[in-house]
Design a protein around this motif. Structure first.
Motif, PDB file in Angstrom:
ATOM      1  N   PRO A   3       0.656  -1.628   0.284  1.00 29.95           N
ATOM      2  CA  PRO A   3      -0.343   0.213   0.179  1.00 29.95           C
ATOM      3  C   PRO A   3       0.747   1.486   0.078  1.00 29.95           C
ATOM      4  CG  PRO A   3      -1.128  -1.524   1.366  1.00 29.95           C
ATOM      5  CD  PRO A   3       0.484  -2.156   0.880  1.00 29.95           C
ATOM      6  N   TYR A   4       2.297   1.651   0.950  1.00 33.49           N
ATOM      7  CA  TYR A   4       3.313   2.125   0.444  1.00 33.49           C
ATOM      8  C   TYR A   4       3.598   2.839  -0.486  1.00 33.49           C
ATOM      9  CZ  TYR A   4       6.902   5.476   1.783  1.00 33.49           C
ATOM     10  OH  TYR A   4       7.223   6.556   1.819  1.00 33.49           O
ATOM     11  N   VAL A   5       3.165   1.667  -1.779  1.00 36.29           N
ATOM     12  CA  VAL A   5       4.091   2.559  -2.846  1.00 36.29           C
ATOM     13  C   VAL A   5       2.467   2.827  -3.825  1.00 36.29           C
ATOM     14  CG1 VAL A   5       3.916   1.228  -5.338  1.00 36.29           C
ATOM     15  CG2 VAL A   5       5.350  -0.007  -3.060  1.00 36.29           C
ATOM     16  N   PHE A   6       1.789   2.702  -2.928  1.00 39.24           N
ATOM     17  CA  PHE A   6       0.908   3.517  -3.942  1.00 39.24           C
ATOM     18  C   PHE A   6       0.043   5.150  -3.130  1.00 39.24           C
ATOM     19  CE2 PHE A   6      -0.054  -0.824  -5.306  1.00 39.24           C
ATOM     20  CZ  PHE A   6      -0.437  -0.969  -6.746  1.00 39.24           C
ATOM     21  N   LEU A   7       0.449   4.690  -1.617  1.00 42.12           N
ATOM     22  CA  LEU A   7      -0.113   6.301  -1.243  1.00 42.12           C
ATOM     23  C   LEU A   7       0.884   7.519  -1.398  1.00 42.12           C
ATOM     24  CD1 LEU A   7       0.007   4.418   2.399  1.00 42.12           C
ATOM     25  CD2 LEU A   7      -2.125   5.296   1.091  1.00 42.12           C
ATOM     26  N   VAL A   8       1.902   6.806  -1.759  1.00 42.15           N
ATOM     27  CA  VAL A   8       3.225   8.169  -2.144  1.00 42.15           C
ATOM     28  C   VAL A   8       2.664   8.465  -3.450  1.00 42.15           C
ATOM     29  CG1 VAL A   8       4.758   7.745  -0.632  1.00 42.15           C
ATOM     30  CG2 VAL A   8       4.658   6.109  -3.359  1.00 42.15           C
ATOM     31  N   ARG A   9       2.049   7.984  -4.364  1.00 43.94           N
ATOM     32  CA  ARG A   9       1.975   8.690  -5.000  1.00 43.94           C
ATOM     33  C   ARG A   9       0.683   9.329  -5.601  1.00 43.94           C
ATOM     34  NH1 ARG A   9       3.842  10.026 -10.432  1.00 43.94           N
ATOM     35  NH2 ARG A   9       2.475   9.007 -12.501  1.00 43.94           N
ATOM     36  N   THR A  15      -4.031  11.174   6.102  1.00 39.57           N
ATOM     37  CA  THR A  15      -4.361   9.435   4.815  1.00 39.57           C
ATOM     38  C   THR A  15      -2.806   8.292   5.002  1.00 39.57           C
ATOM     39  OG1 THR A  15      -4.132  10.653   2.960  1.00 39.57           O
ATOM     40  CG2 THR A  15      -3.323   8.873   2.628  1.00 39.57           C
ATOM     41  N   PHE A  16      -1.685   8.402   5.497  1.00 36.82           N
ATOM     42  CA  PHE A  16      -1.645   7.496   6.510  1.00 36.82           C
ATOM     43  C   PHE A  16      -1.846   7.158   7.883  1.00 36.82           C
ATOM     44  CE2 PHE A  16       2.302   8.845   3.704  1.00 36.82           C
ATOM     45  CZ  PHE A  16       3.136   8.177   2.823  1.00 36.82           C
ATOM     46  N   PHE A  17      -2.363   7.518   8.659  1.00 39.42           N
ATOM     47  CA  PHE A  17      -2.978   7.726   9.393  1.00 39.42           C
ATOM     48  C   PHE A  17      -3.998   7.086   9.592  1.00 39.42           C
ATOM     49  CE2 PHE A  17      -6.474   8.679  12.159  1.00 39.42           C
ATOM     50  CZ  PHE A  17      -6.321   7.688  13.724  1.00 39.42           C
ATOM     51  N   LEU A  18      -5.226   6.870   8.152  1.00 39.49           N
ATOM     52  CA  LEU A  18      -6.107   5.653   8.323  1.00 39.49           C
ATOM     53  C   LEU A  18      -5.525   4.668   7.610  1.00 39.49           C
ATOM     54  CD1 LEU A  18      -8.410   8.531   6.488  1.00 39.49           C
ATOM     55  CD2 LEU A  18      -8.900   7.413   8.813  1.00 39.49           C
ATOM     56  N   ALA A  19      -4.666   4.564   6.487  1.00 40.11           N
ATOM     57  CA  ALA A  19      -3.658   3.457   6.013  1.00 40.11           C
ATOM     58  C   ALA A  19      -3.530   2.483   7.193  1.00 40.11           C
ATOM     59  CB  ALA A  19      -2.825   3.723   5.019  1.00 40.11           C
ATOM     60  N   GLU A  20      -2.624   2.814   8.373  1.00 41.34           N
ATOM     61  CA  GLU A  20      -2.029   2.113   8.663  1.00 41.34           C
ATOM     62  C   GLU A  20      -3.023   1.791   9.895  1.00 41.34           C
ATOM     63  OE1 GLU A  20       0.962   3.324  10.723  1.00 41.34           O
ATOM     64  OE2 GLU A  20       2.049   5.064   9.502  1.00 41.34           O
ATOM     65  N   LEU A  21      -4.367   2.036  10.147  1.00 39.43           N
ATOM     66  CA  LEU A  21      -5.437   1.679  10.662  1.00 39.43           C
ATOM     67  C   LEU A  21      -6.197   0.190  10.313  1.00 39.43           C
ATOM     68  CD1 LEU A  21      -7.442   4.985  11.612  1.00 39.43           C
ATOM     69  CD2 LEU A  21      -6.172   3.437  13.331  1.00 39.43           C
ATOM     70  N   GLY A  22      -5.895   0.437   8.634  1.00 36.43           N
ATOM     71  CA  GLY A  22      -6.577  -0.652   7.360  1.00 36.43           C
ATOM     72  C   GLY A  22      -5.418  -1.443   8.090  1.00 36.43           C
ATOM     73  N   LEU A  23      -4.157  -1.266   8.288  1.00 33.63           N
ATOM     74  CA  LEU A  23      -3.490  -2.289   7.878  1.00 33.63           C
ATOM     75  C   LEU A  23      -3.258  -3.577   9.097  1.00 33.63           C
ATOM     76  CD1 LEU A  23      -0.602  -2.561   6.134  1.00 33.63           C
ATOM     77  CD2 LEU A  23       0.963  -1.696   8.109  1.00 33.63           C
ATOM     78  N   ALA A  39      -5.611   4.114  -2.330  1.00 32.62           N
ATOM     79  CA  ALA A  39      -7.369   4.916  -2.547  1.00 32.62           C
ATOM     80  C   ALA A  39      -8.171   5.899  -1.897  1.00 32.62           C
ATOM     81  CB  ALA A  39      -7.383   4.299  -4.507  1.00 32.62           C
ATOM     82  N   SER A  40      -8.461   4.478  -1.514  1.00 30.78           N
ATOM     83  CA  SER A  40      -9.799   4.904  -0.125  1.00 30.78           C
ATOM     84  C   SER A  40      -9.329   5.972   0.862  1.00 30.78           C
ATOM     85  CB  SER A  40      -9.982   3.186   0.351  1.00 30.78           C
ATOM     86  OG  SER A  40     -10.500   2.287  -0.469  1.00 30.78           O
ATOM     87  N   ALA A  41      -7.854   5.413   0.925  1.00 29.49           N
ATOM     88  CA  ALA A  41      -6.730   6.145   2.371  1.00 29.49           C
ATOM     89  C   ALA A  41      -6.913   7.733   2.255  1.00 29.49           C
ATOM     90  CB  ALA A  41      -6.348   6.211   3.041  1.00 29.49           C
ATOM     91  N   VAL A  42      -7.218   8.586   0.903  1.00 26.41           N
ATOM     92  CA  VAL A  42      -6.682   8.982   0.306  1.00 26.41           C
ATOM     93  C   VAL A  42      -8.105   9.683  -0.036  1.00 26.41           C
ATOM     94  CG1 VAL A  42      -6.615  10.958  -1.668  1.00 26.41           C
ATOM     95  CG2 VAL A  42      -4.434   9.032  -1.071  1.00 26.41           C
ATOM     96  N   TYR A  43      -9.292   8.831  -0.392  1.00 21.56           N
ATOM     97  CA  TYR A  43     -10.677   9.114  -0.061  1.00 21.56           C
ATOM     98  C   TYR A  43     -10.950   9.845   0.987  1.00 21.56           C
ATOM     99  CZ  TYR A  43     -15.141   9.478  -1.555  1.00 21.56           C
ATOM    100  OH  TYR A  43     -16.531   9.814  -0.957  1.00 21.56           O
ATOM    101  N   ALA A  44     -10.532   9.137   2.344  1.00 19.94           N
ATOM    102  CA  ALA A  44     -11.552   9.017   2.944  1.00 19.94           C
ATOM    103  C   ALA A  44     -10.629  10.341   4.269  1.00 19.94           C
ATOM    104  CB  ALA A  44     -11.255   8.276   4.247  1.00 19.94           C
ATOM    105  N   ALA A  45      -9.317  10.739   3.803  1.00 16.28           N
ATOM    106  CA  ALA A  45      -8.801  11.322   4.268  1.00 16.28           C
ATOM    107  C   ALA A  45      -8.955  13.016   3.953  1.00 16.28           C
ATOM    108  CB  ALA A  45      -7.271  11.352   3.662  1.00 16.28           C
ATOM    109  N   ARG A  46      -9.937  12.897   2.537  1.00 18.80           N
ATOM    110  CA  ARG A  46      -9.915  14.175   1.442  1.00 18.80           C
ATOM    111  C   ARG A  46     -11.717  14.653   2.457  1.00 18.80           C
ATOM    112  NH1 ARG A  46      -7.913  15.990  -3.033  1.00 18.80           N
ATOM    113  NH2 ARG A  46      -9.576  17.159  -3.485  1.00 18.80           N
ATOM    114  N   SER A  47     -12.220  13.593   3.120  1.00 14.47           N
ATOM    115  CA  SER A  47     -13.715  13.688   3.601  1.00 14.47           C
ATOM    116  C   SER A  47     -13.500  14.407   5.541  1.00 14.47           C
ATOM    117  CB  SER A  47     -14.266  11.865   3.407  1.00 14.47           C
ATOM    118  OG  SER A  47     -14.790  11.710   2.232  1.00 14.47           O
ATOM    119  N   THR A  48     -12.846  13.849   5.234  1.00 18.71           N
ATOM    120  CA  THR A  48     -12.311  13.761   6.999  1.00 18.71           C
ATOM    121  C   THR A  48     -11.647  15.199   6.790  1.00 18.71           C
ATOM    122  OG1 THR A  48     -11.239  12.144   7.743  1.00 18.71           O
ATOM    123  CG2 THR A  48     -10.988  13.278   9.047  1.00 18.71           C
TER     124      THR A  48
END
Length: 440
Positions: free
Chosen positions: A315-321, A337-345, A361-370
Motif C-alpha cells: 500500500p505504501y507504494v501507491f500511497l506516495v503516488r 492519509t497515512f493515519f487511516l492507511a495504518e489503521l487499515g493495516l 486510494a480509499s485512504a486518500v478519499y477518506a482523508a479528503r472527506s475528513t
C-alpha cells in the motif's frame, strides 16, 4: 398495233420524272430510315431543296450553341412533323432558341440534370433541391466512434479533455531520480502484479492465530518501527512479509514474535539505507525472549518460503503516488492519509478483502472527506488511481469506522503516533460523518 416498246412506263405514285422503284426498296435519291426518328441525326437535303450547311456530327446542345453563336441555325430534320424525344413531352429539337437559354440548359446538363430519360414532371434538377436536403443525413455517431468509446471504457480510460488532468510530474522533470519518463509504466505494472503477492485468507490454516492476535502483532510492530525510526516503506513491507509467510506456513503462538522481528530485519535490509547494525537490537525489544541464532534461522526460513521475492507493491507504494495526485496536497493531508492507511493495516479483514492500490486510494478519499476537501474525488485522482468514488466508498467507510474507534481502542500505537504535533495531530480531528457506517 403498237409494240411493247410503245407502252408507257408506269411511274411511281405521287411523282414523275424519276426511276422505277425497285423491289429491294431503295428510295430514289434518299437515305432509307431504318429505325425511325432518333431525334438528333441530320439527314441529307431533299431533292431540289436549298443546300444547307453540311454537318457531319450529331447536334448536341453544345454544338447548337456554337452554331447559333456563328449566326447559323440547327438543321431541322423534318419541317412537317416535329420530332419528339423519347420520354420528353412534345419538345421540338432544332427549333431556334436564344443562345443564353441553350447555354443554361447545357450548364444544367453538366450539373447532373439528365433530360430525355424520364418525363419532365418527374425530374427534379439539382438547382431546385435545397442544399440541406442534398446532404446525406447521417446518424449522430459513426461505427468508428462507437468502437473507440467502447475500447476506452474497457481500458478504463477517460474521454474527458486532458487539460482537466493535472500533470503531477511536471515539477520533477529535471529530477533524474524521479524517473518521470517511466513512472506511468511502473505503476501500471504495479497494478497488474499486485494480486500476485497478496496474502490469502490464512486464519483457517492457523489454529493458534485469530484477527485479534494479528492486530496485537501489527500494533507491536508499529511501536518497534517508531523506536528504530525506520522508513515508512519498511513497516508496510514487514507486514506483507509476515502475512505472506503465515499464508504458507502454520506458526505456533510462541514463535509469532520471532516471526515479527525476523520479518522486520529482512525489510530493513531491503528498504533502509542504515539498517539496524546488529541482531541484538531486535533481541532487546523482545526482552531477550530469543537468541541470535533463532532470528537468523527464522530469517532463512522466511526467505526460502517466499523464494526471496521481496519487490512487491505494498500500500505504501501507491500511497506516495496517490497523495501526490491529490493536488493541492499539504502536510495535514499527507498525515491524515497515512493515519487511516495504518489503521487499515492493523485490520485483517481490510488487508485480505482489498488490494493494496484500493486501500491506498480509499485512504486518500477518506482523508479528503475528513478534511472537507472539495471536490472529494478529482479527475486527476481518478486518472492516476483508476478508481471512481463508488468503487472506493465501502473501503473508505471501513477506514473511517476505525478512526471513530481509535480513541477507545486498547491498541493505541497508531493513535498515539498520529496524535503528536509533528504529525499535525490528525488523529484528534473528528472523523468524516458522511461516509460513516458505524464503528466496528
Amino acid at each position: 398495233m403498237a409494240n411493247g416498246d410503245a407502252v408507257p412506263k408506269i411511274l411511281p405514285k405521287g411523282g414523275g420524272g424519276g426511276e422505277v422503284k425497285k423491289k429491294n426498296g431503295q428510295a430514289n435519291g434518299r437515305t432509307r430510315r431504318a429505325l425511325g426518328d432518333i431525334g438528333n441525326i441530320v439527314t441529307g437535303p431533299a431533292v431540289g431543296a436549298k443546300p444547307q450547311t453540311k454537318v457531319s456530327h450529331p447536334i448536341t446542345r453544345r454544338s447548337a450553341a456554337q452554331l447559333i453563336a456563328k449566326g447559323q441555325e440547327p438543321v431541322q430534320k423534318n419541317k412537317t412533323k416535329p420530332l419528339v424525344t423519347k420520354g420528353v413531352a412534345a419538345r421540338k429539337v432544332g427549333v431556334p432558341a436564344k443562345a443564353e437559354a441553350i447555354k443554361k440548359d447545357y450548364v444544367k446538363a453538366k450539373a447532373g440534370t439528365i433530360s430525355g430519360i424520364c418525363p419532365e414532371e418527374d425530374v427534379k434538377t439539382i438547382e431546385k433541391i435545397p442544399l440541406k436536403e442534398r446532404k446525406v443525413r447521417k446518424s449522430g455517431k459513426t461505427l468508428t466512434s462507437i468502437l473507440t468509446a467502447r475500447s476506452k471504457a474497457a481500458c478504463g480510460l477517460s474521454n474527458k479533455p486532458r487539460s482537466q488532468i493535472v500533470d503531477i510530474d511536471a515539477a520533477d522533470i529535471d529530477n533524474h531520480l524521479a524517473g518521470v519518463e517511466y513512472v506511468e509504466d511502473i505503476y501500471k505494472f504495479y497494478k497488474l502484479t499486485e494480486d500476485e503477492n497478496r496474502p490469502c485468507d490464512y486464519m483457517d490454516s492457523q489454529p493458534e492465530i485469530n484477527d485479534r492476535v494479528r492486530a496485537i502483532l501489527v500494533d507491536w510492530l508499529i511501536e518497534a518501527h517508531k523506536r528504530f525510526e525506520l522508513r515508512p516503506e519498511s513497516l508496510y513491507l514487514t507486514v506483507n512479509i509476515m502475512d505472506r509467510f503465515l499464508s504458507e506456513e502454520p506458526v505456533p503462538r510462541r514463535e509469532l514474535q520471532l516471526l515479527c522481528i525476523s520479518s522486520m530485519l529482512i525489510a530493513s535490509k531491503y528498504e533502509e539505507i542504515w539498517a539496524p547494525e546488529q541482531v541484538n537490537d531486535f533481541l532487546t525489544i523482545t526482552d531477550n525472549a530469543y537468541v541470535r541464532d533463532q532470528i537468523l534461522l527464522m530469517e532463512k526460513v522466511i526467505l526460502g518460503k517466499l523464494e526471496w521475492y521481496l519487490t512487491v507493491p505494498t500500500p505504501y507504494v501507491f500511497l506516495v503516488r496517490y497523495i501526490k495526485a491529490a493536488v493541492p496536497s499539504d502536510q495535514e493531508m499527507e498525515n491524515m492519509t497515512f493515519f487511516l492507511a495504518e489503521l487499515g493495516l492493523m485490520n485483517y479483514t481490510t488487508v485480505i478483502s482489498y488490494c493494496p492500490s484500493k486501500i491506498a486510494a480509499s485512504a486518500v478519499y477518506a482523508a479528503r472527506s475528513t478534511l472537507n476537501r472539495s471536490p472529494r474525488w478529482t479527475d486527476t485522482l481518478k486518472h492516476h488511481t483508476g478508481y471512481t468514488e463508488d468503487q472506493l466508498r465501502e473501503c473508505a467507510k471501513q477506514l473511517v469506522s476505525f478512526h471513530f474507534g481509535a480513541a477507545e481502542n486498547k491498541l493505541k500505537a497508531v493513535y498515539r503516533k498520529f496524535s503528536s504535533p509533528d504529525r499535525c495531530a490528525v488523529a484528534l480531528l473528528p472523523p468524516a460523518r458522511d461516509v460513516h457506517i458505524g464503528s466496528s
